[in-house]
Enzyme design. Structure first.
Site, short mmCIF file in Angstrom:
data_model
loop_
_atom_site.label_atom_id
_atom_site.label_comp_id
_atom_site.label_asym_id
_atom_site.label_seq_id
_atom_site.Cartn_x
_atom_site.Cartn_y
_atom_site.Cartn_z
N GLU A 1 48.86 -15.08 52.63
CA GLU A 1 49.36 -16.39 53.07
C GLU A 1 50.73 -16.27 53.74
O GLU A 1 51.59 -17.15 53.62
CB GLU A 1 49.39 -17.40 51.92
CG GLU A 1 47.99 -17.73 51.42
CD GLU A 1 47.98 -18.83 50.38
OE1 GLU A 1 48.76 -19.79 50.53
OE2 GLU A 1 47.18 -18.74 49.43
N GLY A 2 50.91 -15.18 54.45
CA GLY A 2 52.16 -14.91 55.15
C GLY A 2 53.03 -13.95 54.36
O GLY A 2 53.53 -14.29 53.29
N SER B 1 49.35 -11.32 59.80
CA SER B 1 50.53 -12.19 59.72
C SER B 1 50.71 -13.01 60.99
O SER B 1 51.24 -14.11 60.96
CB SER B 1 51.77 -11.33 59.48
OG SER B 1 51.71 -10.70 58.21
N PHE C 1 38.70 -19.13 52.74
CA PHE C 1 39.59 -19.46 53.86
C PHE C 1 39.63 -18.24 54.76
O PHE C 1 40.21 -17.21 54.39
CB PHE C 1 40.97 -19.80 53.30
CG PHE C 1 41.97 -20.31 54.30
CD1 PHE C 1 41.97 -21.64 54.70
CD2 PHE C 1 42.97 -19.47 54.79
CE1 PHE C 1 42.93 -22.12 55.58
CE2 PHE C 1 43.93 -19.94 55.66
CZ PHE C 1 43.92 -21.27 56.06
N GLY D 1 58.51 0.83 28.70
CA GLY D 1 58.21 2.25 28.71
C GLY D 1 56.74 2.52 28.99
O GLY D 1 56.01 1.66 29.51
N GLN E 1 59.67 -1.24 32.90
CA GLN E 1 60.69 -0.23 32.59
C GLN E 1 61.20 -0.37 31.16
O GLN E 1 61.38 0.63 30.45
CB GLN E 1 61.85 -0.36 33.58
CG GLN E 1 62.83 0.79 33.56
CD GLN E 1 62.23 2.07 34.15
OE1 GLN E 1 61.24 2.02 34.87
NE2 GLN E 1 62.83 3.19 33.81
N ASP F 1 51.20 -24.85 54.26
CA ASP F 1 52.41 -25.55 53.80
C ASP F 1 52.21 -26.10 52.39
O ASP F 1 53.16 -26.13 51.60
CB ASP F 1 52.77 -26.69 54.75
CG ASP F 1 53.49 -26.21 56.00
OD1 ASP F 1 53.97 -25.06 56.00
OD2 ASP F 1 53.57 -26.98 56.98
#
Length: 392
Positions: A363-364, A124, A115, A339, A336, A239
């Site tokens: 994709e935005g 964007s 695409f 560790g 976190q 969409d």
């Protein structure tokens, strides 16, 4: 919309997909070369019937596939998604000849799709495309039967599967100065004269590259949909796929959450298990809460798409935004709580930590999704304000 729940058959299918991804797809993914198309993996997706299902399923089915594959094998999920993203415009808007030639090959995994929307200066802001589709000079601009011809000149950048794809869904400007209304979608085979590409060194297991269009010839036979209506092709595709990007993120978040549950239940620390520390238990609870909330929003957006709801752009943007931002937080917290071991090469969380970042951009980007949400909200408010029933 009503509260959402999956049917038992859907839950069972998701379990089967997770198992298939772990047993048959992950070994192929591990043999792949980073930065290159993993054709054996794509072929296996075809043999399993998952690629063909891209063109027979609704949005919810697509989300369930992507979430389930992502849980066990992110590379398989991404390979499936990229086939769908690149080929869906052909399925939805292609001519009979285009569909007959390419879709069977995409479905069996022998043709790789891409695409090609983003450009160096138009990522964007998709309406700012500058790739030109210049009409060929008369009498060359039309054949004897009146078929229009153009030459594509310019660049595309950040294109997944480039430069190794077999064909590209390309969006180019056919009417200068017309913004989103002057863009046309073209199906461009990779061997078309004048089309070259180069790989970009990216934080990604699959190839991402740049494409250079040096007067690449295309004709009306290559158009997807209508001339100057290509932006609709792009946005309609996004969409559909935006909620499923959220599903990809949810799959990764769930994998991180499950790994964290197992680790904190067995890890000794401060005279007990990590799970016995309230600060740890509360963090795990928060991860579960956010993951389930994101999942429900993804499913709701997909269901809205399948039912033809009018607010799909808003719901799709909300689903992608919440799910991708949530997955980033879940994976980061999981690292976190694990560790240093979580950052060792080959650890599941080290892998997810690298994979989870990109969906907040492609994709935005998240900022674009917030813009879409705000635009749609104000549009709805304007409609309500103009309604004579408001306030009565």
């Amino acid at each position: 919309m009503p509260a959402f729940s999956l049917e038992p058959e859907q839950i069972a299918w998701c379990g089967q997909l997770r198992a298939l991804a772990a047993e048959r797809l992950r070994p192929l993914a591990e043999k792949g070369e980073p930065g290159h198309v993993n054709r054996p993996l794509i072929a296996e997706l075809g043999r399993l019937g998952l690629l063909a299902r891209l063109f027979t399923s609704g949005a919810l089915d697509l989300c369930l596939m992507r979430e389930s594959l992502a849980y066990s094998c992110t590379e398989a999920e991404t390979a499936l998604a990229l086939q769908g993203l690149g080929a869906y415009p052909v399925h939805a808007h292609g001519t009979p000849a285009q569909r007959e030639h390419w879709l069977p090959r995409v479905s069996d995994g022998t043709a790789v799709a891409a695409f090609a929307l983003s450009e160096p200066g138009a990522g964007s802001d998709a309406a700012a495309l500058t790739l030109r589709a210049d009409p060929e000079p008369q009498p060359l601009s039309a054949t004897a039967d009146g078929t229009s011809r153009w030459r594509l000149t310019g660049e595309k950048c950040w294109i997944s599967n480039a430069p190794e794809a077999d064909f590209y869904t390309v969006f180019a400007r056919t009417t200068p100065g017309a913004g989103a209304r002057g863009v046309t979608a073209f199906l461009v085979p990779a061997d078309r004269p004048g089309l070259t590409g180069s790989a970009l060194d990216m934080l990604s297991p699959h190839p991402i590259g740049a494409l250079d269009f040096g007067a690449v010839p295309v004709s009306a036979d290559d158009v997807l949909g209508e001339v100057d209506r290509g932006f609709r092709v792009a946005m309609g595709t996004l969409d559909l796929f935006r909620p499923s990007v959220g599903a990809f993120a949810v799959g990764m978040a769930q994998a991180a959450l499950d790994a964290t549950l197992a680790h904190t239940a067995r890890r000794d620390a401060f005279g007990g298990k990590l799970r016995d520390l309230q600060t740890v238990a509360h963090q795990v609870a928060e991860l579960a809460l956010r993951t389930d909330a994101a999942r429900l929003m993804v499913y709701a957006a997909a269901t809205a798409y399948d039912e033809g709801a009018t607010d799909v752009p808003k719901r799709a943007a909300m689903a992608k935004l919440l799910a991708t931002e949530t997955a980033q937080q879940v994976v980061d917290t999981a690292v976190q709580l694990h560790g240093a071991r979580a950052l060792r090469r080959g650890h599941l969380l080290e892998h997810l930590y690298r994979e989870v970042r990109a969906p907040r951009i492609y994709e935005g980007a998240s900022e674009v999704q917030r813009g879409i949400i705000a635009r749609e909200l104000y549009k709805e408010a304007d409609v309500q304000e103009q309604s004579p029933e408001v306030g009565r």
